[in-house]
Write a protein that holds these residues in place. Structure first.
Motif, mmCIF file in Angstrom:
data_model
loop_
_atom_site.group_PDB
_atom_site.id
_atom_site.type_symbol
_atom_site.label_atom_id
_atom_site.label_comp_id
_atom_site.label_asym_id
_atom_site.label_seq_id
_atom_site.Cartn_x
_atom_site.Cartn_y
_atom_site.Cartn_z
ATOM 1 N N VAL A 100 0.836 -1.132 -0.013
ATOM 2 C CA VAL A 100 -0.115 0.070 -0.067
ATOM 3 C C VAL A 100 0.805 1.123 0.042
ATOM 4 O O VAL A 100 1.994 1.277 0.536
ATOM 5 C CB VAL A 100 -0.877 0.009 1.193
ATOM 6 C CG1 VAL A 100 -1.601 1.277 1.427
ATOM 7 C CG2 VAL A 100 -2.009 -1.344 1.120
ATOM 8 N N ARG A 101 0.667 2.388 -0.653
ATOM 9 C CA ARG A 101 1.103 3.602 -0.812
ATOM 10 C C ARG A 101 0.086 4.408 -0.484
ATOM 11 O O ARG A 101 -0.871 4.453 -0.949
ATOM 12 C CB ARG A 101 1.833 3.855 -2.075
ATOM 13 C CG ARG A 101 2.332 5.184 -2.304
ATOM 14 C CD ARG A 101 2.846 5.636 -3.455
ATOM 15 N NE ARG A 101 3.236 7.042 -3.630
ATOM 16 C CZ ARG A 101 4.413 7.380 -3.355
ATOM 17 N NH1 ARG A 101 5.422 6.593 -3.095
ATOM 18 N NH2 ARG A 101 4.564 8.641 -3.474
ATOM 19 N N VAL A 102 0.369 5.461 0.667
ATOM 20 C CA VAL A 102 -0.524 6.480 1.176
ATOM 21 C C VAL A 102 0.199 7.806 1.079
ATOM 22 O O VAL A 102 1.218 7.951 1.265
ATOM 23 C CB VAL A 102 -1.223 6.163 2.468
ATOM 24 C CG1 VAL A 102 -2.069 4.908 2.185
ATOM 25 C CG2 VAL A 102 -0.430 5.935 3.587
ATOM 26 N N GLY A 103 -0.551 8.990 0.884
ATOM 27 C CA GLY A 103 -0.101 10.407 1.224
ATOM 28 C C GLY A 103 -0.262 10.511 2.522
ATOM 29 O O GLY A 103 -0.521 9.633 3.545
ATOM 30 N N ALA A 104 0.696 11.577 3.099
ATOM 31 C CA ALA A 104 0.763 11.809 4.565
ATOM 32 C C ALA A 104 -0.497 12.123 5.240
ATOM 33 O O ALA A 104 -0.486 12.148 6.494
ATOM 34 C CB ALA A 104 1.879 12.835 4.879
ATOM 35 N N ALA A 105 -1.583 12.392 4.626
ATOM 36 C CA ALA A 105 -2.885 12.695 5.377
ATOM 37 C C ALA A 105 -3.665 11.620 5.920
ATOM 38 O O ALA A 105 -4.482 11.685 6.436
ATOM 39 C CB ALA A 105 -3.699 13.503 4.517
ATOM 40 N N THR A 106 -3.328 10.549 5.241
ATOM 41 C CA THR A 106 -4.026 9.418 5.048
ATOM 42 C C THR A 106 -4.525 8.779 6.749
ATOM 43 O O THR A 106 -3.470 8.227 7.303
ATOM 44 C CB THR A 106 -3.660 8.329 4.005
ATOM 45 O OG1 THR A 106 -3.080 8.876 3.001
ATOM 46 C CG2 THR A 106 -4.846 7.155 3.865
ATOM 47 N N ALA A 154 6.797 -2.801 8.954
ATOM 48 C CA ALA A 154 6.020 -3.272 7.934
ATOM 49 C C ALA A 154 6.385 -2.142 6.791
ATOM 50 O O ALA A 154 5.960 -2.400 5.796
ATOM 51 C CB ALA A 154 4.474 -3.604 8.155
ATOM 52 N N VAL A 155 6.877 -1.242 7.111
ATOM 53 C CA VAL A 155 6.964 0.064 6.269
ATOM 54 C C VAL A 155 8.127 -0.507 5.267
ATOM 55 O O VAL A 155 9.292 -1.119 5.427
ATOM 56 C CB VAL A 155 7.530 1.097 7.059
ATOM 57 C CG1 VAL A 155 7.869 2.441 5.938
ATOM 58 C CG2 VAL A 155 6.110 1.665 7.902
ATOM 59 N N THR A 156 7.795 -0.176 3.863
ATOM 60 C CA THR A 156 8.874 -0.557 3.067
ATOM 61 C C THR A 156 9.680 0.604 2.351
ATOM 62 O O THR A 156 10.682 0.672 1.715
ATOM 63 C CB THR A 156 8.183 -1.473 1.771
ATOM 64 O OG1 THR A 156 7.191 -0.705 1.314
ATOM 65 C CG2 THR A 156 7.859 -2.742 2.456
ATOM 66 N N ALA A 157 8.921 1.734 2.343
ATOM 67 C CA ALA A 157 9.577 2.808 1.742
ATOM 68 C C ALA A 157 9.028 4.214 2.373
ATOM 69 O O ALA A 157 7.781 4.214 2.689
ATOM 70 C CB ALA A 157 9.611 2.916 0.265
ATOM 71 N N ILE A 158 9.787 5.249 2.553
ATOM 72 C CA ILE A 158 9.265 6.471 3.236
ATOM 73 C C ILE A 158 9.561 7.610 2.330
ATOM 74 O O ILE A 158 10.910 7.669 1.866
ATOM 75 C CB ILE A 158 9.569 6.781 4.485
ATOM 76 C CG1 ILE A 158 9.151 5.632 5.593
ATOM 77 C CG2 ILE A 158 9.183 8.106 5.005
ATOM 78 C CD1 ILE A 158 9.560 5.729 6.840
ATOM 79 N N GLU A 196 5.142 3.899 2.221
ATOM 80 C CA GLU A 196 4.822 2.471 1.518
ATOM 81 C C GLU A 196 4.714 1.366 2.617
ATOM 82 O O GLU A 196 5.666 1.373 3.331
ATOM 83 C CB GLU A 196 5.608 2.225 0.369
ATOM 84 C CG GLU A 196 5.182 3.417 -0.996
ATOM 85 C CD GLU A 196 5.998 3.209 -1.848
ATOM 86 O OE1 GLU A 196 6.316 4.007 -2.670
ATOM 87 O OE2 GLU A 196 6.890 2.327 -2.105
ATOM 88 N N PHE A 197 3.851 0.617 2.589
ATOM 89 C CA PHE A 197 4.003 -0.512 3.660
ATOM 90 C C PHE A 197 3.494 -1.827 3.180
ATOM 91 O O PHE A 197 2.510 -1.899 2.005
ATOM 92 C CB PHE A 197 3.507 -0.312 4.903
ATOM 93 C CG PHE A 197 1.861 0.314 4.751
ATOM 94 C CD1 PHE A 197 1.873 1.639 4.457
ATOM 95 C CD2 PHE A 197 0.863 -0.758 5.133
ATOM 96 C CE1 PHE A 197 0.427 1.912 4.555
ATOM 97 C CE2 PHE A 197 -0.372 -0.090 5.140
ATOM 98 C CZ PHE A 197 -0.811 1.182 4.768
ATOM 99 N N ALA A 198 3.777 -3.165 3.638
ATOM 100 C CA ALA A 198 3.432 -4.154 3.499
ATOM 101 C C ALA A 198 2.089 -4.778 4.305
ATOM 102 O O ALA A 198 1.911 -4.281 5.600
ATOM 103 C CB ALA A 198 4.454 -5.312 3.713
#
Ligand SMILES: Cc1cc2nc3c(=O)[nH]c(=O)nc-3n(C[C@H](O)[C@H](O)[C@H](O)COP(=O)(O)OP(=O)(O)OC[C@H]3O[C@@H](n4cnc5c(N)ncnc54)[C@H](O)[C@@H]3O)c2cc1C
Length: 448
Positions: A100-106, A154-158, A196-198
């Motif tokens: 999953v990839r989300v913007g900072a507001a999510t 679980a975070v894969t990218a920031i 982004e996270f698993a």
């Protein structure tokens, strides 16, 4: 809310003399009276960088805020600009890759129901209203934590904008030291714009709650603590003392009533779940909501309040809850208590295992996480609430093995959350990426 444009390159920003000010500075805790110098609402990465440059020019520090669910640790905001991320939206889900990839507001509520329809679950916590970025940067413990660990890992990218105004992507192969520090070190290193996270497949979920009258608190807490050693990692149980307020918004069957509740999420079949929880069910709950559920049901299981409240809290990670502590809890938080909630979360399992590639918040100590909360509807209620929170804290002082950063809602010494090596390493990363200490994160990490 109408936000005023003061400069086209800066995006939207609100100052204390604007009519929008009071709405803009509000948070989830109505007792926190945030008074920053200004609040900026950048709409994209470029505007985030412009706001950072603006703050630097004016000698302001910057605190990132998404939902305002934990504003307390920031303390005084004199000389600080809040960078509110609520315009940095966007959710994309790759079901095949389970990413999953989300913007900072999510908030979690934007992701959990969609994942649930796909038979997937993220490692969210008790409230769907909490922001994914803030939750993840501090650790993130929820219903699946004993099986899958903390959300931070679980975070894969920031992606974040640095103090220099550069947008960078961090992951195990890019800026690995910063990627490590962000996952547990909180908002001290820059403004996160996307994460982004698993997520995990959930084939079977048996979950729900057993409600017992508050007068049975001691008996139920004894039974619950006795049961914990036998429970596999696939099941997470929380015992919660809850005094429901007599408000029309509370469902009639709970309104004004008090319970000791055992909630659980089991990654397995109903017969196996029933067997694991049999000792508690034999005690005859007044209500029993356990059933096979879709993963989205975990969002509502804890019955967290959806709207802002005035409250104070206390918390501790403890290694045991002996009989004397249970008796004291039953006395402090039992019938007629001014406290609203005292929650005990079973920890251990994956939370205690240091997996390769983990971030700064690799593990959490303790067998049980305690969280106490007292709503203060009017000033006159404050002394009684604070006295009982203090009494609760004293009960757990001899058993305390640490504190969990996300649960601490007042200013604290950040070094208390980490071992010495981790703390020193975090400070070295801070010195590399934010040597002037521009960013005020929860909780503060000063540069080495
Ligand atoms: C009702 C409720 C239920 C909760 N349940 C759980 C739970 O089950 N498990 C758990 O682990 N925690 C839980 N928490 C704690 C929660 O995880 C923390 O309060 C978390 O910091 C909230 O993040 P937020 O973005 O929603 O809040 P905010 O107050 O907006 O942000 C908190 C902090 O996150 C950082 N931050 C946020 N956005 C950014 C960004 N874009 N860039 C850099 N830093 C950023 C900053 O340091 C900021 O000070 C709960 C809190 C509440 C109020």
């Amino acid at each position: 809310m109408t936000i005023v444009d003061i400069a086209s390159d800066l995006g939207r920003i609100v100052h204390p003399d604007y009519p929008e000010w009071d709405a803009a500075r509000g948070t989830f805790n109505l007792l926190i009276d945030q008074r920053p110098e200004a609040i900026a609402f950048p709409a994209d990465d470029r505007e985030v960088a412009t706001v950072i440059a603006y703050a630097r020019r004016r000698g302001l520090r910057i605190a990132a805020q998404a939902t305002g669910h934990n504003p307390g640790p920031l303390g005084s905001l004199a000389g600080t600009l809040i960078l509110n991320t609520s315009a940095l939206t966007g959710v994309s889900i790759d079901a095949d890759a389970r990413r999953v990839r989300v913007g900072a507001a999510t908030k979690w509520e934007k992701v959990t129901p969609r994942l649930s329809e796909l038979g997937l679950a993220g490692l969210h916590g008790s409230s769907p209203d909490v922001g994914i970025v803030g939750y993840s940067l501090g650790g993130g413990i929820g219903w699946l934590a004993r099986k899958y660990g903390m959300q931070a890992n679980a975070v894969t990218a920031i992606e974040l904008v640095t103090a220099e105004g550069h947008l960078i992507r961090t992951d195990p192969a890019h800026e690995p030291e910063l990627f490590w520090a962000l996952r547990g070190g909180g908002g001290n290193f820059g403004i996160v714009t996307a994460i982004e996270f698993a997520v995990h497949p959930v084939r079977e979920l048996y979950s729900g709650a057993m409600f017992f009258p508050i007068e049975r608190t001691s008996e139920i807490l004894h039974a619950w603590t006795d049961l914990l050693p036998a429970l596999p990692e696939e099941i997470t149980t929380w015992a919660t003392i809850l005094h429901f307020p007599p408000l029309p918004s509370v469902p009639e069957m709970f309104r004004g009533r008090s319970f000791i509740i055992v909630m659980a999420a089991f990654l397995g079949t109903e017969p196996d779940g029933r067997e694991l929880l049999r000792p508690l069910r034999l005690l005859g709950p007044e209500m029993d909501t356990f059933a096979t559920q879709p993963p989205a049901a975990l969002s509502e299981l804890a019955m967290d309040p959806p709207d802002p409240l005035p409250y104070w809290t206390t918390t501790a990670l403890i290694d045991e809850m002996p009989s004397a502590a249970i008796e004291n809890v039953a006395r402090i938080a039992g019938p007629g208590s001014p406290l609203t909630m005292v929650q005990f979360r079973h920890m251990g399992g994956a939370l205690a295992r240091h997996e390769p590639g983990a971030g700064a918040r690799a593990t959490l100590p303790g067998h049980i996480a305690v969280f106490g909360l007292g709503v203060v509807p009017e000033a006159a209620a404050k002394p009684a609430v604070l006295a009982e929170l203090e009494a609760l804290s004293a009960v757990f002082a001899p058993h305390r093995v640490g504190d969990y950063l996300n649960f601490v809602e007042e200013p604290a010494d950040g070094s208390a959350f980490f071992d010495t090596d981790t703390w020193n390493r975090l400070r070295r990363v801070k010195a590399l990426y934010d040597p002037d200490d521009l960013f005020r994160g929860n909780h503060h990490i000063p540069p080495a």
